[in-house]
Design a protein around this motif. Structure first.
Motif, mmCIF file in Angstrom:
data_model
loop_
_atom_site.group_PDB
_atom_site.id
_atom_site.type_symbol
_atom_site.label_atom_id
_atom_site.label_comp_id
_atom_site.label_asym_id
_atom_site.label_seq_id
_atom_site.Cartn_x
_atom_site.Cartn_y
_atom_site.Cartn_z
ATOM 1 N N ASP A 71 -29.158 -3.878 78.374
ATOM 2 C CA ASP A 71 -29.660 -3.963 76.825
ATOM 3 C C ASP A 71 -29.384 -5.462 76.352
ATOM 4 O O ASP A 71 -28.426 -6.165 76.903
ATOM 5 N N PHE A 72 -29.801 -5.567 75.251
ATOM 6 C CA PHE A 72 -29.823 -6.967 74.598
ATOM 7 C C PHE A 72 -28.718 -7.072 73.189
ATOM 8 O O PHE A 72 -29.036 -8.053 72.584
ATOM 9 N N ALA A 73 -28.350 -5.936 73.220
ATOM 10 C CA ALA A 73 -27.440 -5.643 71.789
ATOM 11 C C ALA A 73 -26.457 -6.463 71.560
ATOM 12 O O ALA A 73 -26.098 -7.148 70.327
ATOM 13 N N GLY A 74 -25.596 -6.961 72.484
ATOM 14 C CA GLY A 74 -24.624 -7.571 72.425
ATOM 15 C C GLY A 74 -24.449 -9.325 72.756
ATOM 16 O O GLY A 74 -25.716 -9.612 72.543
ATOM 17 N N ARG A 75 -23.614 -9.971 72.614
ATOM 18 C CA ARG A 75 -23.568 -11.331 72.468
ATOM 19 C C ARG A 75 -24.337 -12.080 73.910
ATOM 20 O O ARG A 75 -24.837 -12.955 73.780
ATOM 21 N N ARG A 76 -24.198 -11.118 74.870
ATOM 22 C CA ARG A 76 -24.799 -11.549 76.284
ATOM 23 C C ARG A 76 -26.059 -11.071 76.472
ATOM 24 O O ARG A 76 -26.265 -10.038 76.812
ATOM 25 N N ASN A 77 -26.967 -12.048 75.817
ATOM 26 C CA ASN A 77 -28.493 -11.610 75.668
ATOM 27 C C ASN A 77 -29.191 -12.568 76.046
ATOM 28 O O ASN A 77 -30.592 -12.772 75.996
ATOM 29 N N LYS A 78 -28.893 -13.540 76.841
ATOM 30 C CA LYS A 78 -29.743 -14.848 77.411
ATOM 31 C C LYS A 78 -30.181 -14.474 78.728
ATOM 32 O O LYS A 78 -29.519 -13.995 79.964
ATOM 33 N N ILE A 79 -31.428 -14.640 78.894
ATOM 34 C CA ILE A 79 -32.169 -14.580 80.248
ATOM 35 C C ILE A 79 -32.541 -16.209 80.865
ATOM 36 O O ILE A 79 -33.310 -16.971 79.905
ATOM 37 N N VAL A 80 -32.042 -16.656 82.065
ATOM 38 C CA VAL A 80 -32.493 -17.878 82.479
ATOM 39 C C VAL A 80 -33.298 -17.967 83.505
ATOM 40 O O VAL A 80 -32.872 -17.348 84.580
ATOM 41 N N TYR A 81 -34.326 -18.831 83.350
ATOM 42 C CA TYR A 81 -35.152 -18.880 84.576
ATOM 43 C C TYR A 81 -35.753 -20.289 84.486
ATOM 44 O O TYR A 81 -35.948 -20.819 83.407
ATOM 45 N N GLU A 82 -36.671 -20.694 85.647
ATOM 46 C CA GLU A 82 -37.289 -21.979 85.703
ATOM 47 C C GLU A 82 -38.562 -21.775 85.283
ATOM 48 O O GLU A 82 -39.329 -20.700 85.180
ATOM 49 N N ASP A 83 -39.164 -23.063 84.548
ATOM 50 C CA ASP A 83 -40.596 -22.786 84.021
ATOM 51 C C ASP A 83 -41.695 -22.802 85.082
ATOM 52 O O ASP A 83 -42.997 -22.575 84.928
ATOM 53 N N LEU A 84 -41.058 -22.894 86.487
ATOM 54 C CA LEU A 84 -42.182 -22.549 87.612
ATOM 55 C C LEU A 84 -42.256 -21.366 88.136
ATOM 56 O O LEU A 84 -42.489 -21.096 89.246
ATOM 57 N N ASN A 85 -41.212 -20.248 87.490
ATOM 58 C CA ASN A 85 -41.375 -19.028 87.837
ATOM 59 C C ASN A 85 -42.364 -18.375 88.049
ATOM 60 O O ASN A 85 -43.451 -18.741 87.273
ATOM 61 N N PHE A 86 -42.830 -17.217 88.619
ATOM 62 C CA PHE A 86 -43.880 -16.492 88.903
ATOM 63 C C PHE A 86 -44.356 -16.041 87.557
ATOM 64 O O PHE A 86 -43.431 -15.276 86.899
ATOM 65 N N PRO A 87 -45.652 -16.169 87.203
ATOM 66 C CA PRO A 87 -46.061 -15.681 85.732
ATOM 67 C C PRO A 87 -45.574 -14.134 85.534
ATOM 68 O O PRO A 87 -45.238 -13.716 84.406
ATOM 69 N N SER A 88 -45.916 -13.226 86.432
ATOM 70 C CA SER A 88 -45.854 -12.121 86.194
ATOM 71 C C SER A 88 -44.304 -11.631 85.939
ATOM 72 O O SER A 88 -43.888 -10.555 85.134
#
Ligand SMILES: Cc1ncc(COP(=O)(O)O)c(C=O)c1O
Length: 398
Positions: free
Chosen positions: A98-115
């Motif tokens: 879940d994203f309730a805590g401070r650790r709520n960041k998702i990191v990926y490349e802008d060339l990631n597969f759209p789906s």
């Protein structure tokens, strides 16, 4: 053109090679002949064994087929389960957090597969903070920027091993090391690598991996796979779940789930049995040859394709360094969509992606002559104006 290529002995296993120039395994790998008898086995089993087929192997298929994928991606037996596709696997992984805590960041490349992006983007409403690492050239993803973006607030790093738009290979081991330094977890999308670029999720200590069987594994649709590092298993409780993830599914217990203690805890409902039957024929060929052997051939033919393309005036939009390239080549070809249509009409199977170009890929069964033929025809279609007849038609749709 002369070539000594032991892998060409496998051509007779792939019927479509008799009638087409097949350079589209980054999209759909050629069907192995064995798929037909697998699907017959499935029908015979259903016809003769009826409901008994479940207990005689069908229930176990998501794990037994998963073991065959595990052998290809460097995972231990019993750590991979089968689902329908990558998007479902990503959603299942995501549902453990879940994203309730401070650790709520998702990191990926802008060339990631759209789906894959769509699955994570949808979590903004639940507090996810998405950080996209930009590519300067639309081909590569700067490793330094990726490593710098992963920090103490990062929860997940869901990235492609090989980028679908350019064939760029990301350094999964380095990214995983950085993620672990700060307590983040890596979700590797292996769709464009497994079966053509060696993968070792165990040695690289990747946390999650997923992919499908449609492309380089020549396994057809409906056979997505999910690897979860066994060290993480006990602390993950997917909210996207179902009775196959229960410790005792056939007890039909009411109320909350009691998760299984093995990888079946990451299953869902009834498996897609025919798709799993079909997929195994491709896995067996890839395993018998071995991905390092396929990679050796692929590196030679990708180089050949790029050189011959340049000679004919087409610029590759693919990394220059061989070790940074996967199995596909993207070519900057004018009127790419119309040229693609004419190539398809001429039985040369390739595809194109908007903003990227025409994608062509050799695979284990490709001859050098097929590469020459596809590039010569591409040049001829442009020079003769044969592409013009297709210019006002719609997309090619795959
Ligand atoms: C890198 C990558 N990920 C995922 C997919 C497909 O995702 P799904 O299995 O959800 O259709 C593709 C291609 O179709 C791909 O190239």
């Amino acid at each position: 053109m002369t070539e000594s290529d032991g892998l060409l002995a496998w051509r007779s296993e792939f019927p479509i090679l008799q009638s087409t120039t097949y350079l589209v395994s980054h999209s759909l790998g050629a069907m192995p002949r064995g798929v037909r008898s697998r699907l017959n086995d499935y029908a015979d089993t259903w016809a003769a064994r009826g409901v008994r087929a479940w207990a005689e192997g069908w229930w176990k298929l998501p794990v037994s087929a998963g073991d065959k994928v595990a052998a290809i991606i460097g995972a231990p037996a019993g750590s991979v389960v089968m689902h329908q596709n990558v998007s479902v696997c990503q959603a299942l992984i995501l549902s453990c957090f879940d994203f309730a805590g401070r650790r709520n960041k998702i990191v990926y490349e802008d060339l990631n597969f759209p789906s894959v992006m769509y699955v994570y983007e949808a979590q903004r409403r639940n507090g996810a903070h998405i950080h996209m690492v930009p590519s300067a050239d639309g081909i590569s993803v700067p490793l330094d920027a990726m490593l710098a973006a992963i920090d103490e607030e990062t929860l997940l790093v869901p990235i492609s091993h090989v980028v679908f738009k350019s064939g760029y290979v990301q350094d999964l081991a380095a990214i995983t090391r950085r993620a672990h330094e700060v307590g983040a977890l890596v979700v590797a999308d292996l769709y464009q690598s497994a079966g053509t670029v060696p993968v070792d999720v165990g040695a690289w200590d990747v946390d999650f991996a997923t992919g499908g069987s449609v492309k380089w594994l020549c396994g057809g649709p409906g056979a997505g796979y999910l690897y979860v590092a066994p060290r993480l298993r006990h602390r993950l409780e997917p909210a996207v779940t179902g009775w196959m993830a229960h410790e005792r599914p056939f007890a039909f217990e009411s109320g909350p789930i009691a998760y299984a203690h093995d990888a079946t805890r990451f299953l869902h409902g009834t498996p897609a049995v025919p798709a799993l039957y079909a997929a195994e024929a491709g896995y067996e060929i890839i395993t018998q040859i071995g991905v390092p052997e396929i990679r050796r051939k692929s590196m030679r033919q990708v180089r050949l394709l790029m050189d011959l393309a340049r000679e004919r005036g087409f610029t590759p939009r693919t990394p220059e360094r061989a070790e940074e390239r996967g199995g596909m080549v993207i070519l900057d070809v004018p009127h790419a969509e119309a040229v693609t249509r004419e190539l398809l009409r001429r039985e040369i199977l390739i595809d194109h992606r908007p903003g990227a170009g025409i994608r062509m890929s050799p695979h284990l069964y490709t001859t050098d002559d097929e590469i020459v033929h596809a590039l010569d025809e591409t040049r001829q279609i442009l020079d003769s104006g044969a592409y013009r007849q297709h210019e006002r038609l719609g997309g090619t749709g795959f």
